[in-house]
Design a protein around this motif. Structure first.
Motif, PDB file in Angstrom:
ATOM      1  N   GLY A 197       0.824  -1.208   0.000  1.00  0.00           N
ATOM      2  CA  GLY A 197       0.000   0.000   0.000  1.00  0.00           C
ATOM      3  C   GLY A 197       0.850   1.246   0.000  1.00  0.00           C
ATOM      4  O   GLY A 197       0.546   2.236  -0.660  1.00  0.00           O
ATOM      5  N   VAL A 224       0.398   4.444  -2.935  1.00  0.00           N
ATOM      6  CA  VAL A 224      -0.358   5.633  -2.603  1.00  0.00           C
ATOM      7  C   VAL A 224       0.355   6.962  -2.773  1.00  0.00           C
ATOM      8  O   VAL A 224      -0.269   7.928  -3.169  1.00  0.00           O
ATOM      9  CB  VAL A 224      -0.902   5.514  -1.151  1.00  0.00           C
ATOM     10  CG1 VAL A 224      -1.619   6.770  -0.743  1.00  0.00           C
ATOM     11  CG2 VAL A 224      -1.821   4.323  -1.050  1.00  0.00           C
ATOM     12  N   ALA A 264      -5.448  -0.464  -8.525  1.00  0.00           N
ATOM     13  CA  ALA A 264      -6.832  -0.457  -8.071  1.00  0.00           C
ATOM     14  C   ALA A 264      -7.717  -1.432  -8.829  1.00  0.00           C
ATOM     15  O   ALA A 264      -8.914  -1.330  -8.797  1.00  0.00           O
ATOM     16  CB  ALA A 264      -7.398   0.961  -8.198  1.00  0.00           C
ATOM     17  N   ASP A 301     -15.802  -1.008  -6.125  1.00  0.00           N
ATOM     18  CA  ASP A 301     -15.411  -1.405  -4.774  1.00  0.00           C
ATOM     19  C   ASP A 301     -16.460  -2.297  -4.135  1.00  0.00           C
ATOM     20  O   ASP A 301     -16.136  -3.216  -3.374  1.00  0.00           O
ATOM     21  CB  ASP A 301     -15.173  -0.167  -3.917  1.00  0.00           C
ATOM     22  CG  ASP A 301     -14.159  -0.413  -2.818  1.00  0.00           C
ATOM     23  OD1 ASP A 301     -14.564  -0.830  -1.723  1.00  0.00           O
ATOM     24  OD2 ASP A 301     -12.956  -0.218  -3.065  1.00  0.00           O
ATOM     25  N   GLN A 360      -8.847  -7.661  -0.420  1.00  0.00           N
ATOM     26  CA  GLN A 360      -9.924  -6.997   0.295  1.00  0.00           C
ATOM     27  C   GLN A 360     -11.037  -7.981   0.623  1.00  0.00           C
ATOM     28  O   GLN A 360     -11.361  -8.851  -0.178  1.00  0.00           O
ATOM     29  CB  GLN A 360     -10.507  -5.869  -0.548  1.00  0.00           C
ATOM     30  CG  GLN A 360      -9.686  -4.591  -0.548  1.00  0.00           C
ATOM     31  CD  GLN A 360     -10.421  -3.485  -1.266  1.00  0.00           C
ATOM     32  OE1 GLN A 360     -10.798  -3.623  -2.416  1.00  0.00           O
ATOM     33  NE2 GLN A 360     -10.638  -2.381  -0.587  1.00  0.00           N
ATOM     34  N   ARG A 393      -1.440   3.628   4.847  1.00  0.00           N
ATOM     35  CA  ARG A 393      -2.220   2.463   5.272  1.00  0.00           C
ATOM     36  C   ARG A 393      -3.590   2.874   5.812  1.00  0.00           C
ATOM     37  O   ARG A 393      -4.609   2.246   5.498  1.00  0.00           O
ATOM     38  CB  ARG A 393      -1.429   1.678   6.320  1.00  0.00           C
ATOM     39  CG  ARG A 393      -2.101   0.363   6.723  1.00  0.00           C
ATOM     40  CD  ARG A 393      -1.188  -0.435   7.657  1.00  0.00           C
ATOM     41  NE  ARG A 393       0.057  -0.776   6.974  1.00  0.00           N
ATOM     42  CZ  ARG A 393       0.186  -1.817   6.164  1.00  0.00           C
ATOM     43  NH1 ARG A 393      -0.855  -2.591   5.913  1.00  0.00           N
ATOM     44  NH2 ARG A 393       1.336  -2.076   5.587  1.00  0.00           N
ATOM     45  N   TYR A 420      -5.168   5.610   5.121  1.00  0.00           N
ATOM     46  CA  TYR A 420      -5.936   6.133   3.993  1.00  0.00           C
ATOM     47  C   TYR A 420      -6.649   4.997   3.266  1.00  0.00           C
ATOM     48  O   TYR A 420      -7.850   5.082   2.969  1.00  0.00           O
ATOM     49  CB  TYR A 420      -5.020   6.878   3.018  1.00  0.00           C
ATOM     50  CG  TYR A 420      -5.662   7.099   1.675  1.00  0.00           C
ATOM     51  CD1 TYR A 420      -6.644   8.070   1.498  1.00  0.00           C
ATOM     52  CD2 TYR A 420      -5.318   6.302   0.581  1.00  0.00           C
ATOM     53  CE1 TYR A 420      -7.256   8.251   0.272  1.00  0.00           C
ATOM     54  CE2 TYR A 420      -5.930   6.473  -0.648  1.00  0.00           C
ATOM     55  CZ  TYR A 420      -6.895   7.450  -0.803  1.00  0.00           C
ATOM     56  OH  TYR A 420      -7.502   7.618  -2.010  1.00  0.00           O
ATOM     57  N   MET A 421      -5.934   3.927   2.956  1.00  0.00           N
ATOM     58  CA  MET A 421      -6.538   2.810   2.241  1.00  0.00           C
ATOM     59  C   MET A 421      -7.590   2.109   3.094  1.00  0.00           C
ATOM     60  O   MET A 421      -8.612   1.643   2.591  1.00  0.00           O
ATOM     61  CB  MET A 421      -5.458   1.812   1.818  1.00  0.00           C
ATOM     62  CG  MET A 421      -4.416   2.374   0.858  1.00  0.00           C
ATOM     63  SD  MET A 421      -5.125   2.972  -0.695  1.00  0.00           S
ATOM     64  CE  MET A 421      -5.521   1.422  -1.503  1.00  0.00           C
ATOM     65  N   LYS A 452     -10.875   4.235   3.201  1.00  0.00           N
ATOM     66  CA  LYS A 452     -11.524   4.511   1.916  1.00  0.00           C
ATOM     67  C   LYS A 452     -12.932   3.938   1.880  1.00  0.00           C
ATOM     68  O   LYS A 452     -13.878   4.596   1.423  1.00  0.00           O
ATOM     69  CB  LYS A 452     -10.681   3.929   0.777  1.00  0.00           C
ATOM     70  CG  LYS A 452     -11.280   4.140  -0.601  1.00  0.00           C
ATOM     71  CD  LYS A 452     -10.419   3.488  -1.681  1.00  0.00           C
ATOM     72  CE  LYS A 452     -11.080   3.572  -3.050  1.00  0.00           C
ATOM     73  NZ  LYS A 452     -10.310   2.889  -4.098  1.00  0.00           N
TER      74      LYS A 452
END
Length: 707
Positions: A7, A11, A25, A232, A243, A666, A668-669, A672
């Protein structure tokens, strides 16, 4: 085995104002080269939800009022349908170890079909077609002069007409008398005629999106925030990615629950009057009533969770620009007013800021074409057979897109010429509307903007090249009606941005674009048919008819025909004066020209100022030093959305700055999905409480979305 990127590696570029690299992504387990079609289940559900939308929106938006589902480009209905289907798949996988037969491609097709057609049964087409073509006939009186000054120039075939035997207009606007039936046949011909015009414009928009998609998606890697939502929500469903599935992610669920509970509490106040709503913002104008501070007005501070969530998905430079240039415009206006350089009543809703933003949008669109010149040139050569074809042979070719563009543009021009518009005016107004649509699409794909307006219509732009007096009353009236139908409510529900988002989404999620385009085409045709029956039924059976449903069917047509009446009166007076002077072998002095025969040089000057400002900004940003992204001052083109949204842009920008600064890449991800959950939660709350309002008969509900 390829080295896996962390990550932290992915970023930093994004945090400096650029998008995360495309490969970072990608949806879990999906490769760009592995494109598949949809199953019959996806087609069936997509068509079912499309028909359901068209059946519900006329009632939901114009009888129940409150939050409108078709009043901007926010895909609340599409997100809700995806939420329901993804939730059903997730539950089925847990309980039955089955996907219900739905693939990722099916779900993308469902989302895309409902996203693109959402506005057709509401503010995107039907509403403005009816009001603009028939309103003058119904509201004509001896006093307003519509019958003498405007209606002779409106083709008979554009609208039904009342007769002694049948009263289609009267009953539509006032309600169907007992014992009478809806006059379907009288409306069918005019509606089919205008559907043909819309489908040709749709074809041109599809073609432009198909030709520009690779440049924006792959070369420039725009953010496409609206496409990130379904992408997503579908990530991790097969259990092979890093994820977890969306419905198993605590951050996503937290965001959904927070906003759903918040809107639920505020909606309950409609049914329990003793409850007090949590405010969603404040109008600061009441505190800025004395000079020089009243020069800052309008100054609202409103909170829209969906806007905050989408702002988190775009680059910091774009989100900074969206609120910074609003604040700058207000302080500039205050200074100009104090110095006597600007009238207070022209400081924002009209005047130089609107014109600068409009010029900047045109420059943004033209700049986008210039940046894509190599891609467009290659595809054109490929279409001519002078260059080998690139990409998947099973996908739509460059020849298809260029042919579609040519046929659609030729068809649009031919339609207008058939109606009595000259080739030059028809071609110019079509070119103008496509340039503006391209600029708006660029702003949506880069900034996630689902609520925009532009106050200068294509006919007004054309009037700067050929004044209304030069065009003549008949031609100007037809052009004004055509462009008002096609751009609807100041472009706020333009279709082209949603088309581009779905084309981008299909490449990110493995859905064949051939399947996508076919699905969208079928959905649009179905939507046009279903809308005709659902809206007519709703209007004719509403107590008081369409005239009691919304301002679109009362104040709007009267206002539009009053403007046209004033312009045609000026044109006729100008022609008589000109003939009188010509009979005396004299030339009419310019001082006696009416407004319809004059060019507004001040407006033209400010528009070209906007064009120049955009050009300078692009050069400075590319070659000299950092300068704020121009998207903020482009939004000046229609200030009402920016007045409402700027504070939410600021909150989204501030949240991202703080999270990045103190939490790093990290966090931030990780967060999200919390912000995506805010958007999904607001969409679901909007639909849920619309259903409750329909059940309870609540016709003036609480507003949850900007509009």
């Amino acid at each position: 085995m390829a080295e896996q990127k962390s990550g932290a590696d992915l970023v930093p570029e994004h945090l400096q104002g650029r998008r995360i690299a495309a490969e970072a992504a990608l949806p879990d387990g999906v490769a760009l080269e592995r494109q598949e079609g949809a199953t019959w289940r996806g087609w069936a559900l997509g068509l079912f939800f499309t028909a359901l939308l068209c059946l519900c929106i006329p009632y939901f938006d114009f009888v129940l009022r409150g939050t409108m589902l078709s009043n901007n480009m926010f895909p609340a209905s599409a997100v809700f349908f995806l939420f329901v289907t993804v939730g059903a798949v997730t539950l089925a996988m847990r309980a039955l170890q089955s996907r219900l037969g739905l693939t990722r491609q099916d779900l993308v097709l469902i989302f895309s079909m409902t996203m693109v057609v959402n506005a057709i049964p509401g503010c995107g087409f039907f509403t403005f077609w009816v009001a603009q073509t028939s309103g003058g006939f119904f509201y004509k009186t001896p006093e307003n002069g519509f019958a003498e000054k405007v209606l002779p120039y409106v083709p008979e075939s554009w609208s039904p007409h009342d007769t002694a035997a049948s009263r289609p207009l009267e009953w539509f606007y006032t309600g169907l008398p007992q014992g009478q039936s809806i006059p379907w046949a009288e409306w069918a011909g005019p509606y089919a005629l205008w559907c043909g015009a819309l489908l040709m414009l749709f074809g041109a928009m599809f073609a432009l999106c198909g030709l520009l998609r690779r440049q924006w998606s792959e070369h420039e890697q725009l953010a496409f925030p609206l496409a990130q939502l379904p992408e997503d929500m579908l990530a991790g469903m097969d259990g092979t990615g890093q994820q977890p599935p969306f419905f198993k992610d605590r951050m996503a669920l937290l965001g959904i629950v927070l906003i759903f509970v918040f809107h639920t509490y505020n909606n309950l106040a409609d049914y329990f009057p003793k409850m007090e709503r949590f405010p969603l913002g404040s109008n600061m104008d009441q505190y800025l009533s004395e000079p020089p501070w009243r020069g800052l007005n309008p100054f609202y501070m409103k909170i829209f969770p969906s806007v905050i969530g989408l702002t988190y998905l775009i680059s910091l430079e774009v989100s900074f620009s969206l609120w910074f240039f609003f604040v700058l415009s207000r302080f500039l206006a205050m200074g100009f007013i104090s110095a006597g350089l600007l009238q207070e009543n022209r400081s924002y809703w009209s005047g130089p800021f609107v014109d600068i933003g409009s010029g900047a949008l045109v420059a943004l669109a033209l700049g986008s074409f210039y940046m894509a010149r190599k891609e467009l040139g290659n595809s054109f050569m490929e279409a001519l057979g002078l260059r080998p074809r690139e990409g998947d042979p099973s996908e739509l070719s460059a020849r298809f897109w260029w042919a579609l563009l040519g046929v659609s543009m030729a068809g649009s021009v031919a339609w207008m010429m058939w109606a009595g518009i000259s080739f030059v005016c028809a071609a110019l107004i079509l070119l103008i509307i496509l340039i503006v649509m391209t600029g708006i699409t660029r702003m949506t794909c880069e900034g996630g903007l689902f609520f925009m307006q532009m106050y200068i219509f294509p006919a007004h732009f054309l009037g700067m090249l050929q004044t209304p007096a030069v065009m003549g009353s008949a031609q100007f009236v037809k052009l004004a009606i055509w462009d008002r139908v096609m751009v609807a409510d100041w472009y706020r529900v333009a279709f082209m941005p949603n088309i581009m988002n779905t084309l981008h989404l299909s490449g990110r999620t493995g859905l064949k674009r051939r399947t996508l385009v076919a699905g969208l085409a079928v959905a649009i045709v179905l939507a046009l048919g279903a809308t005709f029956f659902s809206f007519m039924y709703t209007a004719y059976h509403n107590p008081g008819g369409a005239g009691q449903m919304a301002w679109y069917y009362s104040e709007f047509p009267r206002g539009e025909y009053s403007k046209l009446s004033a312009i045609t009166s000026q044109i006729e007076a100008y022609k008589k004066k000109e003939e009188s002077y010509r009979a005396q072998n004299k030339e009419l002095p310019e001082s006696e020209y009416p407004q319809a025969a004059r060019r507004d040089w001040a407006q033209i000057y400010w528009i070209f100022t906007g064009v120049a400002l955009m050009a300078v900004t692009m050069v400075v940003r590319k070659f000299i030093f950092w300068f704020p992204h121009p998207i903020g001052y482009v939004m000046w083109m229609g200030p009402y959305p920016l007045v409402q949204l700027w504070f939410s842009f600021f909150l989204g920008w501030l949240a991202k700055v703080l999270i990045v600064k103190f939490g790093g890449a990290r966090i931030y991800m990780t967060t999200k999905r919390l912000f995506i959950g805010l958007v999904v939660g607001e969409a679901c709350a909007t639909i849920f409480w619309k259903l409750i309002a329909a059940w309870q008969g609540n016709i003036n509900g609480y507003f949850m979305l900007p509009g």
